[in-house]
Design an enzyme around this catalytic site. Structure first.
Site, mmCIF file in Angstrom:
data_model
loop_
_atom_site.group_PDB
_atom_site.id
_atom_site.type_symbol
_atom_site.label_atom_id
_atom_site.label_comp_id
_atom_site.label_asym_id
_atom_site.label_seq_id
_atom_site.Cartn_x
_atom_site.Cartn_y
_atom_site.Cartn_z
ATOM 1 C CE1 TYR A 1 102.684 83.423 -52.751
ATOM 2 C CE2 TYR A 1 100.669 84.345 -51.828
ATOM 3 C CZ TYR A 1 102.144 84.672 -52.213
ATOM 4 O OH TYR A 1 102.657 85.888 -52.089
ATOM 5 C CD GLN B 1 109.168 86.606 -55.567
ATOM 6 O OE1 GLN B 1 108.265 86.867 -56.676
ATOM 7 N NE2 GLN B 1 109.328 87.215 -54.516
ATOM 8 C CG ASN C 1 100.308 90.135 -55.387
ATOM 9 O OD1 ASN C 1 100.755 89.300 -56.395
ATOM 10 N ND2 ASN C 1 101.562 90.771 -54.688
ATOM 11 C CB SER D 1 83.767 87.895 -50.788
ATOM 12 O OG SER D 1 83.381 86.932 -49.910
ATOM 13 C CG HIS E 1 79.157 83.607 -48.420
ATOM 14 N ND1 HIS E 1 80.076 84.540 -49.330
ATOM 15 C CD2 HIS E 1 79.923 82.637 -47.979
ATOM 16 C CE1 HIS E 1 81.272 83.916 -48.799
ATOM 17 N NE2 HIS E 1 81.206 83.166 -48.172
ATOM 18 C CD GLU F 1 85.068 55.666 -83.459
ATOM 19 O OE1 GLU F 1 86.286 55.655 -82.817
ATOM 20 O OE2 GLU F 1 84.150 55.873 -82.718
ATOM 21 C CG HIS G 1 91.937 51.395 -82.099
ATOM 22 N ND1 HIS G 1 92.936 52.482 -82.869
ATOM 23 C CD2 HIS G 1 91.910 52.005 -80.748
ATOM 24 C CE1 HIS G 1 93.112 53.402 -82.081
ATOM 25 N NE2 HIS G 1 92.400 53.317 -81.037
#
Lengths: 431, 431
Positions: free
Chosen positions: A122, A186, A209, A232, A323, A410, A415
């Protein structure tokens, strides 16, 4: 610029997740596009971006891309191409191969590393339509090997006629494969669920935005999204050897981004603190964006006085800045002490804009203290891994009993039996 | 077992984000613990886990850990230790070093790779308190070099007296540094924000009930969290060469997990489909957890008939399963065609439990189609990266004008001036 004691300072800020009305609106747009496809996409584009389009006009054509090159200065093409080259070179270093571990019992274990198949980027249409951000979002995906990189951006950039040609040139230089003139929630919905004109993607990146941010949260799960960036920040750690004008200029380069940007100097030197405070005022008065920068410096700027560089390091690690610039006599000696910082700029010539535009590392970096646990955008954000297990008969014979013991412990008998049926079969064959 | 056409099948399911009341409740618990610390933590432990504790009793002592070893079979310690060894060996292969790229102009660019500092692992207290999951969550963090790995688990496991000793032994074998007897949303809040007794962490992992999941979503941002797993899935791609009993047993080993688990066979062979369908019924009747497995097979199980293995591959890629087994004549030849699968098990002896417990790759794998864009848990989940930029004077002199052009093109004059002030200074020094 305020000079404060470290104890009185808290950088962490809440992320804006919008009002309930904004949430409701973003959800509605996403639902409509998901259900109605192009029809809703074009309706919202007409309503919100005041642009009447046919479905056939959504995609930017190769001719438009060519035309964009003619509308920008050749020096810009050279500059953005040089930047793209450096960013590509740096991100190439991050690539990894699939690997396998061949065991003496004939088994093979491995990790298969593949690019995502289709990624959407975007690009906002307002004043923050930055060509550099196009490079920083697209190139890591390209280096990862993503075969389909799709860009979406509102049909007119910042009130101009059509998409900013600088954005289009940056997209072409970065290696975008498809561009669509749609924006807002959209566009996010179209990328996530697909429409007749836009095929769905696996991941959506890029800033936008509040509606874009909310739509990304809404579609997360159906597709992956990048993290939602906060304002920032820069922290400069400096001692009395630092150049006052460099420090002030770098703080201001962050402050001009927006009123909520944060610029902080951490120093054990009262003399530097005083000098930078005055120099910031002097340089500030000369800036075109001085109102924005002044608000940022006033509300989120600070000079934090510490006892020593060691204490300064500890403050930096608690702030975990996006930064960090280190301008001290021996900057390299401090790099190893930094635990938390998104990007570390060392020495007098490593001004943050060097990294924002040109050097090669990504400029999309964790904000708001999240450098404690997250990382700048890189190639890893555009790959996926699959484990591979080829287990040999010999390995299963040797380890089957152990696997069954663990499964039964378990309470997962099925299994255990999936192993047992194989051991029995091998036993029968041997008998 | 239902045999269906591929067109009639959709694996994707909605993730459960709880009722509004559950959301409200989780939020309240998190807020209370964030504000009141230990007091709220102990109050909720008394109320929800029916265990009265003092703050000093929260942490499991080394003596308790030792006692746990005495309460489990020596063969279990050997089995879990062998599994831990294999998991550690596999994850060791994933480790990466910090790197740097030395430029001929004297600049140095790099990526610093560090472990997270402190990680919290949640281990649920119900019947799904699996020692194997302790290994799979903890070992990647340990291999990454995380110096503080904290486990939290409810004060009594599955109605037993105290924490399950098998869980404690697994924690010790995996390399957990601290264990606290707290569970639920209150434990998540304690890990995220810290209390007097528990220091806050940078990331929280591990499965839990709906309140744990909601609390993790609530604290996300203050700390990192792992993804929230959906029900477990297996897809078996098999041809007429596959062993019917193996296929049926493997489908059932997934189905016994819970009623929402999904087990799917994709095959071009009508004969195999018919035989597996019958064999599943036969084996199912003999399982202790047959009610759970039967519900799973009925509601989320299927045999999907395809025209060819090529179509089967395409179905697998659309399903993007958590676990994929390939039992065909030449399994290796198909691995390269799989685009989307969390873990790929190849050949007749690579039964899924081999990977669940023992071989080495992680068993925490993306569910619900998210293998399209996400990956099994690995060492990368416990590291963070910082970019490093040391730019030389020569590099700045050479590239400064280009950087300024890009900054000015974006209207960011203060960015350009941060470069300009340096070029001027170098010019003055040269003059």
């Amino acid at each position: 610029m305020n000079i404060v004691n470290v104890k009185d300072f808290d950088l962490r800020r809440e992320v804006d997740y919008g009002t309930p009305e904004q949430n409701e609106r973003a959800k509605q747009i996403v639902q409509d596009v998901k259900q109605e496809g192009d029809a809703a996409l074009l309706r919202y584009t007409a309503e919100l971006d005041r642009t009447q389009l046919e479905a056939s006009q959504l995609r930017v054509t190769p001719e438009e891309l060519q035309a964009a090159y003619a509308r920008v200065e050749p020096s810009f093409v050279e500059a953005i191409s040089a930047a793209a080259h450096n960013i590509r070179a740096f991100h190439n270093r991050e690539k990894r191969n699939s690997w396998m571990d061949l065991q003496p019992d004939g088994s093979i274990l491995g990790q298969i590393i593949r690019p995502l198949k289709r990624v959407g980027v975007y690009v906002p249409g307002g004043k923050a339509a930055y060509p550099s951000s196009v490079l920083m979002n697209v190139i890591p995906a390209q280096v990862a090997g993503v075969p389909e990189i799709v860009m979406v951006t509102p049909p007119a950039t910042g009130g101009k006629d059509g998409i900013d040609p600088y954005i289009l040139v940056a997209a072409a230089e970065a290696g975008v494969h498809e561009i669509y003139r749609v924006g807002g929630a959209q566009a996010i919905a179209a990328l996530a669920y697909g429409t007749e004109s836009i095929a769905p993607v696996d991941k959506i990146c890029g800033p936008g935005n509040i509606y874009v941010a909310l739509a990304k949260r809404e579609v997360y799960g159906a597709v992956d999204i990048d993290s939602i960036a906060g304002p920032s920040e820069i922290v400069v750690l400096a001692d009395e050897h630092a150049d006052v004008a460099f420090v002030a200029a770098d703080l201001l380069s962050q402050a001009e981004h927006d009123e909520m940007a944060s610029a902080i100097l951490v120093t054990p030197s009262q003399a530097l603190a005083d000098a930078v405070s005055a120099e910031v005022q002097r340089q500030l008065a000369l800036l075109p964006r001085r109102e924005i920068a002044a608000a940022s410096i006033r509300d989120y700027g600070a000079i934090i006085l510490v006892e020593s560089l060691a204490e300064g390091i500890s403050v930096v690690n608690r702030l975990a800045p996006e930064h960090l610039e280190i301008m001290v006599e021996e900057p390299m000696a401090y790099a190893g002490m930094i635990e938390n910082a998104g990007a570390i700029f060392l020495g007098p010539y490593s001004s943050e804009p060097v990294g924002d535009y040109f050097a090669g590392p990504n400029h999309i970096i964790p904000t708001n203290g999240t450098a404690r646990f997250s990382s700048p955008v890189d190639v890893d954000d555009f790959i996926k891994k699959s484990s591979m297990i080829y287990y040999s008969k010999e390995a299963l014979m040797k380890n089957g009993a152990t696997i069954m013991e663990l499964a039964r412990r378990e309470g997962l008998e099925a299994h255990a039996r999936a192993i047992e049926v194989r051991l029995q079969r091998v036993g029968e064959a041997g008998a």
